[in-house]
Design a protein around this motif. Structure first.
Motif, PDB file in Angstrom:
ATOM      1  N   HIS A  47       0.974  -1.311  -0.014  1.00 50.82           N
ATOM      2  CA  HIS A  47      -0.338  -0.103   0.403  1.00 50.82           C
ATOM      3  C   HIS A  47       0.484   1.343  -0.182  1.00 50.82           C
ATOM      4  CE1 HIS A  47      -3.737   2.568   1.095  1.00 50.82           C
ATOM      5  NE2 HIS A  47      -2.797   3.520   2.353  1.00 50.82           N
ATOM      6  N   HIS A  59      -3.033   0.646  -4.295  1.00 50.09           N
ATOM      7  CA  HIS A  59      -2.999   1.667  -2.965  1.00 50.09           C
ATOM      8  C   HIS A  59      -4.650   1.148  -2.435  1.00 50.09           C
ATOM      9  CE1 HIS A  59      -1.638   5.090  -0.746  1.00 50.09           C
ATOM     10  NE2 HIS A  59      -2.946   5.244  -0.447  1.00 50.09           N
ATOM     11  N   GLU A  63      -5.815  -0.668   1.074  1.00 48.73           N
ATOM     12  CA  GLU A  63      -6.229  -0.025   1.503  1.00 48.73           C
ATOM     13  C   GLU A  63      -7.130  -0.927   2.557  1.00 48.73           C
ATOM     14  OE1 GLU A  63      -6.684   3.292   2.287  1.00 48.73           O
ATOM     15  OE2 GLU A  63      -8.071   3.689   3.865  1.00 48.73           O
ATOM     16  N   TYR A  66      -5.997  -4.388   3.861  1.00 48.55           N
ATOM     17  CA  TYR A  66      -5.067  -4.060   5.627  1.00 48.55           C
ATOM     18  C   TYR A  66      -6.194  -3.585   6.413  1.00 48.55           C
ATOM     19  CZ  TYR A  66      -4.351   0.483   6.172  1.00 48.55           C
ATOM     20  OH  TYR A  66      -4.498   2.856   5.708  1.00 48.55           O
TER      21      TYR A  66
END
Ligand SMILES: [Fe+2]
Length: 164
Positions: A47, A59, A63, A66
């Protein structure tokens, strides 16, 4: 390496899940926690450092992934407590007990995606093994929790690989 939890240290509780089975399940969940923690950090690594034409999609995707991993870390850790055991802590513990390797050097966006695609599946496969332990112990809640995680990890792997 694997998590070691002594059944003598478990909380006494009235449950149809035997104490020895609770200890065994807590060990497996300790390993699942370790793997999930390492995967969480590896997903953040991508990321933060991904570059190139895939930047925006990767990206954003990592996100969401995670954040999902962070929530699941808490769920797994607290299930260990509900089974009466202490939750393993310490980043070095997680690195040691994880089924996937910690990583510092990553390469380009393609290499990052390939690595995370494989890592998500490796953690899913580890959890699939642990579902059998949960079923043998009649620990239906843990079996259900891990089954849901397998679905999330396999989906994450697919979404990462679709960018390649
Ligand atoms: Fe961010």
């Amino acid at each position: 390496m694997t998590t070691t939890i002594k059944s003598a240290e478990l909380r006494e509780m009235k449950s149809d899940i035997k104490k020895t089975d609770r200890a065994k399940m807590a060990e497996k969940l300790g390993d699942a926690l370790a793997s999930t923690y390492v995967l969480y950090q590896k997903t953040q690594s991508v990321h933060w450092n991904v570059t190139g034409p895939l930047f925006v999609s990767v990206h954003k995707l990592t996100e969401a992934q995670y954040e999902d991993l962070a929530a699941s870390i808490d769920t797994i850790a607290e299930r260990i407590r509900a089974l009466g055991a202490k939750t393993p802590v310490g980043l070095s513990t997680y690195v040691k007990n994880s089924v996937i390797d910690d990583q510092v050097d990553w390469g380009d966006a393609k290499a990052m995606l390939k690595q995370l695609t494989e890592d998500n599946l490796a953690v899913a496969d580890q959890m699939r093994e642990f579902v059998k332990t949960a079923e043998d112990a009649d620990d239906v809640f843990t079996a259900d929790l891990l089954t849901a995680r397998i679905g999330a990890l396999e989906e994450a792997s697919w979404m990462l690989s679709a960018n390649l």
